[in-house]
Write an enzyme that holds these catalytic residues in place. Structure first.
Site, PDB file in Angstrom:
ATOM      1  N   ASN A 155       0.946  -1.416  -0.374  1.00  0.00           N
ATOM      2  CA  ASN A 155      -0.219  -0.295  -0.156  1.00  0.00           C
ATOM      3  C   ASN A 155       1.122   1.777   0.143  1.00  0.00           C
ATOM      4  OD1 ASN A 155      -1.565   2.185   0.572  1.00  0.00           O
ATOM      5  ND2 ASN A 155      -2.063   1.478   2.781  1.00  0.00           N
ATOM      6  N   LYS A 171      -0.337   4.495  -0.488  1.00  0.00           N
ATOM      7  CA  LYS A 171      -0.805   5.410   0.129  1.00  0.00           C
ATOM      8  C   LYS A 171       0.334   6.722  -1.119  1.00  0.00           C
ATOM      9  CE  LYS A 171      -0.472   3.259   4.908  1.00  0.00           C
ATOM     10  NZ  LYS A 171      -0.449   3.647   6.417  1.00  0.00           N
ATOM     11  N   HIS A 203      -9.706   1.696   4.829  1.00  0.00           N
ATOM     12  CA  HIS A 203      -8.490   1.945   4.960  1.00  0.00           C
ATOM     13  C   HIS A 203      -8.938   2.767   6.375  1.00  0.00           C
ATOM     14  CE1 HIS A 203      -4.210   3.042   6.453  1.00  0.00           C
ATOM     15  NE2 HIS A 203      -4.308   1.689   5.995  1.00  0.00           N
ATOM     16  N   GLU A 245      -6.888   4.902   7.350  1.00  0.00           N
ATOM     17  CA  GLU A 245      -6.585   6.294   6.976  1.00  0.00           C
ATOM     18  C   GLU A 245      -7.759   7.051   5.982  1.00  0.00           C
ATOM     19  OE1 GLU A 245      -3.110   5.669   5.422  1.00  0.00           O
ATOM     20  OE2 GLU A 245      -2.509   5.242   7.751  1.00  0.00           O
ATOM     21  N   GLU A 301      -5.601  -4.324  10.264  1.00  0.00           N
ATOM     22  CA  GLU A 301      -5.349  -3.337  10.796  1.00  0.00           C
ATOM     23  C   GLU A 301      -5.198  -2.781  12.069  1.00  0.00           C
ATOM     24  OE1 GLU A 301      -2.636  -2.450   6.842  1.00  0.00           O
ATOM     25  OE2 GLU A 301      -4.897  -1.150   7.637  1.00  0.00           O
ATOM     26  N   GLY A 320       2.092   2.491  10.827  1.00  0.00           N
ATOM     27  CA  GLY A 320       3.358   3.996  10.725  1.00  0.00           C
ATOM     28  C   GLY A 320       3.762   3.726  11.798  1.00  0.00           C
ATOM     29  N   SER A 349       2.992  -1.985  10.347  1.00  0.00           N
ATOM     30  CA  SER A 349       4.306  -1.902  10.854  1.00  0.00           C
ATOM     31  C   SER A 349       4.904  -3.481  10.802  1.00  0.00           C
ATOM     32  CB  SER A 349       4.423  -1.611  11.847  1.00  0.00           C
ATOM     33  OG  SER A 349       4.633  -0.102  12.022  1.00  0.00           O
TER      34      SER A 349
END
Ligand code: PGA
Length: 258
Positions: free
Chosen positions: A9, A11, A100, A102, A172, A178, A218
């Protein structure tokens, strides 16, 4: 046996030329593995919309599949700034990341909006990669499984058992994305096991056994083997570590030495 999934991904990183170069490098390294164990796994790259065409060229006639990071559920219409499933399919996209964290937490996507996208992806023969995961606060309050199963419930709310088997679920935990702080293999297995049990209750044993459940947050070459050794971890969704060819390819080769 469930085919393992290794998804990158990217991003909001890499302009088309950079994306083409990185995809080409990943392709060259994985092509060298062909004939060994490459057939038992699915490798997927999800670049930004504007780089989809460039990456499609770089991975043409390879084993790597192309994913988008989002889409709208409508086929066309007055949705300024959005991209539809037929548009993605037309540039070679076969998979699409949906829900996702985000997008849920920064861009405010609702459960209903996400479930419509899952339904639309299936209708257009794209494989949805449906992301679920609890926040730090939810995790600390002991509500992880409750939150994940609620997101799962909504995400699948417009699907029958047949199409449900085609969805890839990405667990996730938001606190692991991250942050360099991944879930332990035991935590991942616990969440994945709960997801599979819930799928069994809802759709039956056959569908539950077919769905791939992948972990994200991560993931790196140092923790991949321990994660993949878990019974219900069928692959990974990789952010930061997928932006470098060597580290992503090392991740995508996981299990070769098992
Ligand atoms: P990360 O991102 O690997 O950089 O933690 C994973 C993701 O958000 O899909």
């Amino acid at each position: 046996m469930r085919r393992r999934v290794f998804a990158a991904n990217w991003k909001m990183n890499l302009v088309p030329d950079e994306a083409r170069t990185l995809a080409g490098e990943i392709r060259r390294r994985l092509d060298a593995d062909a004939g060994n164990s490459a057939g038992d796994r699915e490798v997927i790259i999800a670049p930004a919309f504007v780089a989809l065409a460039a990456v499609a060229e770089a991975i043409a006639q390879s084993r790597i599949a192309l994913a988008a990071q989002n889409m709208h559920y409508a086929e066309r219409g007055a949705f300024t700034g959005e991209v539809s499933a037929p548009m993605l399919a037309a540039v070679g996209v076969t998979h699409v990341i949906l829900g996702h964290s985000e997008r849920r937490h920064i861009l405010g996507e609702s459960e209903d909006f996400i479930s419509r996208k899952v339904e639309a992806a299936i209708a257009h023969r794209l494989v949805p990669i449906l992301c679920v995961g609890e926040t730090r606060e939810e995790h600390d309050a002991g509500r992880a499984v409750e939150v994940i199963l609620r997101q799962l419930h909504y995400g699948f709310s417009r699907l029958e058992a047949g199409p449900a088997a085609r969805v890839v679920i990405a667990y996730e935990p938001v606190w692991a994305i991250g942050t360099g702080r991944n879930a332990t293999p035991g935590q991942a297995q616990q969440a994945h096991g709960a997801i599979r049990a819930s799928l069994r209750d809802r759709f039956g044993a056959e569908t539950a056994a077919a769905v791939r459940i992948i972990y994200g947050g991560s993931v790196n070459p140092g923790n991949i083997e321990a994660l993949m050794a878990q019974r219900d971890v069928d692959g990974v969704l990789v952010g930061g570590a997928s932006l470098e060819a060597e580290s992503f390819v090392r991740i995508a080769r996981a299990g070769d030495n098992l």
